[in-house]
Scaffold this motif. Structure first.
Motif, short mmCIF file in Angstrom:
data_model
loop_
_atom_site.label_atom_id
_atom_site.label_comp_id
_atom_site.label_asym_id
_atom_site.label_seq_id
_atom_site.Cartn_x
_atom_site.Cartn_y
_atom_site.Cartn_z
N ALA A 158 45.18 76.77 30.76
CA ALA A 158 44.53 77.79 29.83
C ALA A 158 43.37 78.72 30.57
CB ALA A 158 44.43 78.37 28.84
N THR A 159 42.65 79.95 31.24
CA THR A 159 41.74 79.98 32.22
C THR A 159 40.33 80.16 31.34
OG1 THR A 159 41.91 82.47 31.81
CG2 THR A 159 42.92 81.18 33.57
N LEU A 160 40.74 80.57 29.63
CA LEU A 160 39.36 80.63 28.59
C LEU A 160 39.10 79.63 27.86
CD1 LEU A 160 37.40 82.37 27.27
CD2 LEU A 160 39.05 83.32 25.68
N SER A 164 39.41 83.71 41.68
CA SER A 164 38.74 84.56 41.96
C SER A 164 38.06 84.81 42.74
CB SER A 164 39.27 86.62 41.70
OG SER A 164 38.79 86.63 40.78
N GLU A 165 37.07 84.30 41.62
CA GLU A 165 35.56 84.11 41.72
C GLU A 165 34.74 83.42 41.95
OE1 GLU A 165 34.83 88.61 38.80
OE2 GLU A 165 33.43 85.85 38.38
N THR A 166 36.30 81.37 41.55
CA THR A 166 35.10 80.67 42.41
C THR A 166 34.30 80.69 40.85
OG1 THR A 166 33.61 80.97 43.89
CG2 THR A 166 35.98 80.14 44.79
N SER A 167 34.21 80.92 39.46
CA SER A 167 33.63 80.76 39.20
C SER A 167 33.75 80.07 37.46
CB SER A 167 32.65 82.25 38.43
OG SER A 167 33.67 83.10 37.81
N PHE A 168 32.77 79.61 36.27
CA PHE A 168 33.15 79.39 35.65
C PHE A 168 31.71 78.78 35.05
CE2 PHE A 168 35.48 77.04 32.31
CZ PHE A 168 35.42 75.91 31.88
#
Lengths: 112, 116
Positions: free
Chosen positions: A54-56, A70-74
């Motif tokens: 899951a992304t969240l 898309s932002e290569t962020s976490f």
């Protein structure tokens, strides 16, 4: 080679304010991603991890992080800071082996 | 409590000496890694053992060596200590079903090494 960048070596917020700690990874293949917290003179405690389910991702102590390919962020967030959240936070990436690549860390200060 | 225990917690050594740090993994974990965390820095990967075999090494010289025992406990040995070796040494364990990743990695409290 994989790398992790944490923007802001120090972040200061007021108690009750939003906490936002930024993490960007560099990898052609989205890695597994982790946030760890380190209290003074202690080891690392896992807050949460992303493993593509899951992304969240929700973690302990009210923290959560959102994976954005898309932002290569976490980035790590918490809606309302508590004094006990004052610590150093590390973002880490893992891919292909058990090795973790860490960012340089962000020290969070919570002001009363 | 992560179930990973390290000893000693603090030690002071003289330049040129040798040091052995010990780690007891969480019960059932077959993979152990060691990290060096210099003051104000993030942890840096030293090496990893999977079922008693070295399974990856970071950018550290050969004077950093390790062992993993049949009970999956581990040692980190550093020879010819240098002043820059002063750091927090962290042991981490996980249960790898194969040599894949994504498994939760648990860290110990670390061993603080000061080289004078």
């Amino acid at each position: 080679a994989q790398s992790v960048t944490q923007l802001g070596s120090h972040v200061s917020v007021s108690e009750g304010a939003l906490v936002l700690l930024r993490c960007n990874y560099s990898s052609s293949v989205p890695p597994y991603l982790f946030w760890y917290v380190q209290y003074p003179n202690q080891g690392l405690q896992l807050l949460l991890k992303y493993t593509s389910a899951a992304t969240l991702v929700k973690g302990i102590n009210g923290f959560e992080a959102e994976f954005k390919k898309s932002e290569t962020s976490f980035h790590l967030t918490k809606p309302s800071a508590h004094m006990s959240d004052a610590a150093e936070y590390f973002c880490a990436a893992q891919g292909g082996s058990e090795k973790l690549v860490f960012g340089k860390g962000t020290k969070l200060t919570v002001n009363p | 409590e992560t179930g990973v225990t390290q000893s000693p917690t603090h030690l002071i050594k003289t330049r040129g000496q040798q040091v052995t740090l010990r780690c007891s993994s969480q019960s059932g974990h077959n993979t152990v890694s060691w990290y060096q965390q210099a003051l104000g820095q993030g942890p840096q990967f030293i090496f990893q053992y999977y079922r008693e075999e070295e399974n990856g090494r970071g950018n550290f010289p050969p004077r950093f060596s390790g062992l993993q025992f049949p009970n999956y406990s581990s040692e980190l040995n550093v020879n010819a200590l240098e002043l820059d070796d002063s750091a927090l040494y962290l042991c981490a364990s996980s249960l790898a079903s194969s040599r894949s990743s994504g498994n939760t990695i648990y860290f110990g409290e670390g061993s603080w090494l000061t080289v004078v």
